[in-house]
Write a protein that holds these residues in place. Structure first.
Motif, PDB file in Angstrom:
ATOM      1  N   ASP A 109      15.732 -42.097 -13.917  1.00  6.56           N
ATOM      2  CA  ASP A 109      15.461 -41.787 -12.515  1.00  6.56           C
ATOM      3  C   ASP A 109      14.512 -40.610 -12.357  1.00  6.56           C
ATOM      4  OD1 ASP A 109      17.124 -43.819 -11.678  1.00  6.56           O
ATOM      5  OD2 ASP A 109      18.903 -42.523 -11.599  1.00  6.56           O
ATOM      6  N   ARG A 110      14.489 -39.715 -13.337  1.00  5.56           N
ATOM      7  CA  ARG A 110      13.641 -38.527 -13.286  1.00  5.56           C
ATOM      8  C   ARG A 110      12.783 -38.484 -14.544  1.00  5.56           C
ATOM      9  NH1 ARG A 110      13.051 -35.628  -8.465  1.00  5.56           N
ATOM     10  NH2 ARG A 110      15.003 -35.764  -7.302  1.00  5.56           N
ATOM     11  N   LEU A 111      11.516 -38.793 -14.387  1.00 10.37           N
ATOM     12  CA  LEU A 111      10.625 -38.958 -15.522  1.00 10.37           C
ATOM     13  C   LEU A 111       9.979 -37.633 -15.925  1.00 10.37           C
ATOM     14  CD1 LEU A 111       8.873 -42.237 -14.335  1.00 10.37           C
ATOM     15  CD2 LEU A 111      10.728 -42.020 -16.001  1.00 10.37           C
ATOM     16  N   ARG A 112       9.937 -37.391 -17.222  1.00  9.54           N
ATOM     17  CA  ARG A 112       9.244 -36.242 -17.778  1.00  9.54           C
ATOM     18  C   ARG A 112       7.816 -36.659 -18.143  1.00  9.54           C
ATOM     19  NH1 ARG A 112      12.332 -35.675 -22.975  1.00  9.54           N
ATOM     20  NH2 ARG A 112      12.103 -37.948 -22.729  1.00  9.54           N
ATOM     21  N   ILE A 146       6.120 -40.580 -19.381  1.00 10.27           N
ATOM     22  CA  ILE A 146       4.919 -41.256 -18.860  1.00 10.27           C
ATOM     23  C   ILE A 146       3.899 -41.458 -19.971  1.00 10.27           C
ATOM     24  CG2 ILE A 146       3.028 -41.041 -17.207  1.00 10.27           C
ATOM     25  CD1 ILE A 146       5.049 -39.349 -15.481  1.00 10.27           C
ATOM     26  N   LEU A 147       3.677 -40.423 -20.766  1.00  8.47           N
ATOM     27  CA  LEU A 147       2.745 -40.551 -21.888  1.00  8.47           C
ATOM     28  C   LEU A 147       3.262 -41.552 -22.912  1.00  8.47           C
ATOM     29  CD1 LEU A 147       1.743 -36.807 -22.346  1.00  8.47           C
ATOM     30  CD2 LEU A 147       0.330 -38.657 -21.419  1.00  8.47           C
ATOM     31  N   GLY A 148       4.603 -41.651 -23.041  1.00  8.16           N
ATOM     32  CA  GLY A 148       5.173 -42.631 -23.954  1.00  8.16           C
ATOM     33  C   GLY A 148       4.822 -44.052 -23.576  1.00  8.16           C
ATOM     34  N   VAL A 149       4.780 -44.335 -22.281  1.00  8.05           N
ATOM     35  CA  VAL A 149       4.378 -45.663 -21.816  1.00  8.05           C
ATOM     36  C   VAL A 149       2.926 -45.938 -22.195  1.00  8.05           C
ATOM     37  CG1 VAL A 149       3.988 -47.081 -19.768  1.00  8.05           C
ATOM     38  CG2 VAL A 149       6.067 -45.700 -19.953  1.00  8.05           C
TER      39      VAL A 149
END
Length: 370
Positions: free
Chosen positions: A301-304, A308-311
């Motif tokens: 629910d709370r993205l670090r 995002i870079l992992g995606v």
């Protein structure tokens, strides 16, 4: 990236900024123009005189529609010792490479469009409560070393920081008003119409805006010769906002975040009355956006930033994946890989620029607008 990313930080009037830009990056600008002249000839069959003629037409359009940016580009060309028509041609490289119907499929797209996956996350979905944009910029490896970070501080106090190709005014970037943009190449049967504002000048016009409203006005109102997708966001104390604009010559569509997330690749997702040339080529764009959104939703629910870079490091369908690598089966002229990963924190007015495919694990450079 074999050399550190050059930072060109200029200030003053458009003419002063352009002159300082051209002087500080003469070597990179001349080399980038030479690289594109070779690519225009190889990939689109355009000789130098044709490029000059096309560049002159885009110069006229820019002078009429974006005079401040035209003054900056003219001064850049003069300081770099180049004909201004060549600078305008490079800023319209998407039109010259993909906008001529004689290049192949409708819209001139002679191969799968391999330029970028973009992500937007609202502050309601980030761990630190910041609105962020991010993207992989996928482009031909020959252009890897022709990039720089352009920082402009104009006489009105407006500050822009943008990753760009030398001689251009913007790629992905943000400004002092907490507004940022990421970009994806699109293609349709309307591409190639005369009279449009150059692709990268239109992109820069978004960063010239001090509000999301004016950013969308600048983008939608401009006549276009090539299709372009703009993922635009702006931070705000009461909560940020993100919108995606799909722009074709004479048409515009838009998408809003769902559950605080918005993603985009290289095909149209709104029902515009155009023929999307991705239908002639297929490829990873058909799943990249959906896969990125699914992975973001599954990350919590709370993205670090790392989530995002992992995606953007995802290798499904490697080498033509979110984290793109050169596919040796492609023709040399059509090869593409992620040459930069961009992470924009709009609340912090900061950007992280990671060279090469992000899976390599480089830290990259960070810049914050002061």
């Amino acid at each position: 990236m074999t050399t550190p990313l050059r930072v060109v930080d200029v200030s003053g009037t458009p003419e002063q900024m352009g002159e300082a830009y051209g002087a500080a990056a003469t070597d990179l600008i001349q080399a980038n123009v030479a690289t594109y002249l070779a690519r225009f000839s190889r990939s689109a069959g355009l000789d130098r005189q044709t490029v000059l003629t096309r560049g002159a037409a885009f110069r006229d359009t820019t002078r009429a529609l974006a005079p401040r940016l035209a003054r900056m580009l003219d001064a850049t060309a003069g300081a770099a010792g180049l004909a201004p028509e060549l600078i305008y041609a490079v800023n319209a490289r998407s039109e010259l490479l993909y906008g001529d119907p004689s290049c192949g499929a409708p819209g001139g797209a002679g191969a799968e469009l391999g330029e970028c996956t973009s992500i937007g996350v609202l502050d309601s979905r980030t761990a630190d409560g910041h609105t962020v944009l991010a993207q992989n910029w996928d482009w031909h490896p020959d252009h890897r070393d022709g990039n720089l970070l352009l920082v402009t501080r104009d006489e009105r106090g407006h500050v822009v920081a943008a990753l760009t190709e030398a001689g251009m005014l913007a790629k992905a970037g943000l400004n002092g008003a907490g507004l940022g943009v990421c970009v994806n190449l699109l293609g349709c049967d309307r591409d190639g119409r005369p009279g449009g504002l150059p692709y990268h000048v239109l992109l820069r016009s978004v960063l010239e805006a001090d509000s999301l409203s004016w950013a969308t006005r600048n983008a939608v109102r401009a006549p276009r010769s090539a299709s372009i997708n703009l993922l635009i966001g702006q931070a705000h104390p009461s909560g940020g906002e993100i919108i995606d604009l799909e722009l074709a010559p004479g048409e515009a569509g838009w998408l809003h975040p769902v559950d605080g997330l918005l993603t985009h690749a290289n095909h149209f997702e709104t029902p515009l009355p155009v023929y999307d040339t991705v239908k002639d080529w297929g490829g990873s764009s058909l799943f990249r956006s959906a896969r990125a959104r699914r992975q973001l939703a599954a990350a919590g629910d709370r993205l670090r930033p790392e989530d995002i870079l992992g995606v953007l490091r995802d290798h499904h369908s490697y080498p033509v994946s979110l984290c793109r690598h050169v596919d040796p089966r492609d023709e040399e002229a059509d090869r593409s890989e992620t040459i930069w990963t961009v992470f924009l924190d709009l609340d912090a007015r900061s950007m992280q620029l990671i060279p090469g495919p992000p899976c390599i694990g480089r830290e990259g450079m960070r810049f914050t607008i002061q």
